[in-house]
Design an enzyme around this catalytic site. Structure first.
Site, PDB file in Angstrom:
ATOM      1  N   ASP A 206      11.532  17.226   5.195  1.00  0.00           N
ATOM      2  CA  ASP A 206      10.664  17.535   6.120  1.00  0.00           C
ATOM      3  C   ASP A 206      11.410  18.130   7.202  1.00  0.00           C
ATOM      4  OD1 ASP A 206       7.816  15.372   7.313  1.00  0.00           O
ATOM      5  OD2 ASP A 206       8.373  17.543   7.996  1.00  0.00           O
TER       6      ASP A 206
HETATM    7  C1  GLC Z   1       5.942  18.543  10.061  1.00  0.00           C
HETATM    8  C2  GLC Z   1       5.206  17.236   8.893  1.00  0.00           C
HETATM    9  C3  GLC Z   1       5.120  17.835   7.757  1.00  0.00           C
HETATM   10  C4  GLC Z   1       4.740  19.229   7.879  1.00  0.00           C
HETATM   11  C5  GLC Z   1       5.887  19.785   8.268  1.00  0.00           C
HETATM   12  C6  GLC Z   1       5.704  21.555   8.486  1.00  0.00           C
HETATM   13  O1  GLC Z   1       6.662  17.551  10.755  1.00  0.00           O
HETATM   14  O2  GLC Z   1       5.835  15.835   8.890  1.00  0.00           O
HETATM   15  O3  GLC Z   1       4.012  17.027   7.058  1.00  0.00           O
HETATM   16  O4  GLC Z   1       4.440  19.844   6.259  1.00  0.00           O
HETATM   17  O5  GLC Z   1       6.436  19.397   9.625  1.00  0.00           O
HETATM   18  O6  GLC Z   1       5.002  21.594   9.358  1.00  0.00           O
END
Ligand code: GLC
Length: 746
Positions: free
Chosen positions: A290
């Site tokens: 993430d």
């Molecule tokens: C965010 C979220 C994740 C998302 C990623 C890209 O922090 O936790 O669900 O896909 O970043 O935007």
């Protein structure tokens, strides 16, 4: 000259690889792995690490983006030091970036473009929690199919969806993003999403990403990113099943979560990322972190610095680094120092290359860059019609006293009141990608379009969503007094759920309940339309308002869908995928809870309960009404004893006893009365949505087998155990008929 020679070598090697294989018919996977091997054999260590590096374009879609490509990014692409971008959008813009990769880098390895297409790209569908409320996996498969159709036309080939985190705490803002509290419903929805997004991996499909692996929804206090401390058994039996279901459905990527589980951050968990995912489940795709979750290993306190974080993460099995730059900065040194083997890097690189081959990006890097197709697809009628159908099926009728709904067609004046009545931003919900409020039909507009002038529609905002001012009350009361019926549109702002949006209360924000009480005094009949991203403790509304329709955040067709349901063009049949607590103090409260040694009993002081609350939630899991009524009878089993080789046939008769044709979600639960460990008081095991004309009866059949009775036993095996099982069938998790059977040793 040298560059062209290289290109020739690559093309010849890929070509000859194909030649050798055409002589023997090989599986796609074997062909792809041979092609992957032929590419990786040509890569330098830096180029390999580049494939594991993902950076974001912080800006959205549109002509401005082209001029905003940082020189650093162009250089990284040319040097083969980036494998993927997120948030780079548009057929033209992604083509420009792809062109740099496949013409100006040494090995011409195509980029993969990811984006959060969670419930729509530009045509925004209902939030995933709403889609779960349809209890129709086929609805979710259709929704994700159309989401992919739109996103793939705009250069996207990878979505960070479905979010499959089980959520038992509605304070958690990301409950809006998943399928609720139940592992069985969540597992079916996860698989349906993967099928819809990935399809046959044509240029109208995108790679899916099951997230956030794992246990993210178990955050203490429902506070996003917070500590998760759950038993191994709860992890295995509650939080992991939807991920396993997504893997079994062929999902090609997972995203590691921010949270720790029992002391180990998921992004550093060899147990999750390798032992379970690879060794047990046989997952062949790749795992992306993430956003900066590798970097956050330092903040968690399991890495002294970003270099150690990179070391821990890659050795745990985390393949691609979103935005922390740990891999691109330190992996080469770690390999040279012998702390990370090049073989480990190769494994991760092969997983990424394999997905790029699966997507066909090596064969046609521009297959997603067709501007003509983009123009025809975005916001097309076909996609919007799909969004409308899903929206109508996602609504849950919570109350309908005196059959106030469906609305009569001969009202002279309808007052549409409340902070959500004329809103076009909030119906988009959270994670609304490129959704634009200018494309949204508000409730007010939807009702006006529906009545087409035959009824006068009055409007008053009454109050804001989350503001203490009551200055609008007088106008709202006057508007109500001047009408035959009030449609009161209440709920949350779309910025009150989603990431980093946990709430410490489940009450209606601001002075909305006060507004409802003031309008109640007018004596006018009131229908409340709720728009919200989580269960709300609407006790007063439930006790005093005649009709309540839960619409979640319905997406761009909001007002149109709501008008059609309020006027009865579609008879609502949604069911709650989450329990609605009476108050935040009742949390945790979910249907598949354990009995404890002293289950709640208001007549017995020394039992598990609150002094100031009933034992039951406001609305239970699986609850939802209809404009008609249904009766259940004749729950019967073809056997009262089964062995592990038997099938148990269960049937129940459902009759439409009301005045409208309608759909009903027939639900089947079991209870394992005695186990080597304590077992939930109920577990959803099957459901079927059926259509019954008024007066019509139908016998609904379900089949269970021993496999459906398995759980993580005392010795941590996934197995069933002989003994007595209750079977429950009904319209929700509480109002059920009961029977039982024995599982016997064969
Ligand atoms: C965010 C979220 C994740 C998302 C990623 C890209 O922090 O936790 O669900 O896909 O970043 O935007």
């Amino acid at each position: 000259m040298k560059k062209h020679l290289n290109t020739l070598i690559i093309l010849l090697s890929i070509f000859f690889n194909q030649i050798t294989f055409t002589q023997e018919i090989k599986s796609t996977d074997e062909i792809i792995s041979a092609r992957v091997d032929s590419v990786i054999a040509l890569m330098t260590l830096d180029e390999k690490i580049g494939q594991l590096n993902q950076l974001s374009f912080g800006i959205g879609w549109g002509p401005t983006v082209k001029s905003n490509v940082p020189d650093e990014y162009k250089e990284l692409i040319r040097e083969g030091k980036i494998g993927s971008f997120l948030n780079a959008l548009g057929a033209d813009f992604t083509r420009d970036l792809q062109k740099i990769a496949v013409t100006e880098s040494r090995l011409k390895i195509p980029l993969i473009f990811g984006y959060d297409v969670i419930h729509g790209f530009k045509t925004i569908f209902p939030i995933p929690l709403a889609e779960a409320a349809t209890w129709q996996p086929e609805m979710l498969e259709m929704s994700t199919h159309y989401q992919a159709l739109e996103a793939s036309s705009a250069g996207i080939n990878w979505t960070f969806s479905p979010m499959v985190d089980i959520a038992r705490d509605p304070r958690w803002g990301r409950i809006m993003e998943g399928s609720g509290e139940d592992p069985y419903l969540g597992s079916l929805m996860a698989a349906a999403s993967v099928r819809g997004y990935q399809g046959n991996l044509s240029d109208k499909n995108i790679i899916a990403c099951a997230k956030h692996y794992a246990g993210y929804g178990g955050a203490e206090g429902g506070r996003d990113y917070n500590t998760v401390d759950i038993s191994e058994r709860t992890l295995q039996d509650v939080y992991l099943p939807p991920f396993k279901s997504a893997v079994d459905a062929g999902v090609q990527t997972l995203m590691a979560s921010f949270n720790e589980i029992n002391g180990v951050p998921s992004s550093a968990s060899k147990y999750l990322l390798t032992d379970v995912l690879r060794d047990e489940w046989g997952f062949k795709g790749f795992v992306v972190s993430d956003w900066n979750s590798i970097g956050e290993l330092v903040i968690h306190g399991v890495a002294v610095d970003l270099k150690q974080a990179a070391n821990i993460a890659i050795n745990a099995g985390l393949d691609m680094d979103m935005e922390s730059r740990a891999y691109i900065t330190y992996l080469a040194a770690l390999v040279k120092e012998g702390k990370v083997s090049e073989e480990t890097v190769n494994e991760s690189v092969k997983r990424v290359l394999r997905v790029k081959f699966l997507l066909g990006l090596f064969d046609d890097p521009f297959k997603y860059c067709n501007e003509e197709r983009e123009k025809e697809t975005i916001l097309s009628k076909e996609v919007k019609d799909a969004a409308l159908e899903v929206a109508k099926k996602s609504f849950v009728l919570l109350k309908n006293e005196n059959n106030l709904l469906p609305l009569k067609k001969d009202y002279k004046k309808i007052a549409v009141i409340g902070p959500l009545a004329n809103s076009t931003e909030n119906p988009l919900g959270g994670w609304a990608a490129m959704g634009d409020s200018s494309d949204v039909i508000s409730i007010l507009a939807g009702l006006k379009n529906y009545v087409k002038g035959n009824t006068e529609i009055l409007f008053s905002e009454g109050c804001k969503i989350n503001d203490p001012s009551t200055i609008g009350f007088t106008d709202a009361i006057n508007t109500a007094n001047n009408s035959d019926i009030v449609i009161l549109c209440l709920g949350e702002g779309n910025d009150m759920s989603g990431e980093a949006c946990s709430r410490s209360t489940l009450d209606l924000p601001g002075v909305q309940e006060q507004l409802a009480k003031e309008l109640f005094k007018t004596g006018k009949p009131i229908v409340v339309v709720l728009m919200n991203g989580r269960p709300l403790s609407i006790n007063w509304l439930n006790e005093n308002i005649l009709a309540i329709l839960e619409t979640w955040f319905p997406g761009i067709t909001a007002g149109e869908a709501i008008a059609q349901v309020l006027f009865g063009d579609y008879n609502p049949a949604g069911k709650l995928p989450v329990t609605f607590p009476r108050t935040v103090g009742q949390i945790p409260i979910y249907y598949n809870h354990k009995n404890s040694g002293r289950p709640g009993d208001l007549k017995n002081h020394y039992t598990s309960k609150y002094l100031d609350l009933p034992l039951t939630p406001l609305y239970p899991f699986g609850y939802g009404l209809s404009y008609t009524t249904f009766s259940y009878s004749n729950l019967s089993l073809n056997k009262n004893k089964i062995t592990k080789n038997d099938k148990l046939q269960i049937s129940v008769t459902v009759k439409n006893t009301g005045n409208y044709d309608g759909e009903e979600v027939v639900q089947l639960y079991i209870q394992d009365l005695v186990g080597s460990v304590t077992r939930p008081v109920k577990e959803l095991k099957r459901f079927q949505k059926i259509f019954l004309k008024k007066g019509e009866s139908k016998t609904v059949e379900f089949t269970l087998s021993e496999k459906d009775l398995r759980f993580t036993t005392a010795d941590m095996k996934f197995a069933s155990e002989p003994g007595t099982f209750k079977v429950y069938a009904g319209t929700n998790s509480v109002d059920v008929l009961e029977s039982q059977f024995e599982l016997v040793q064969d």
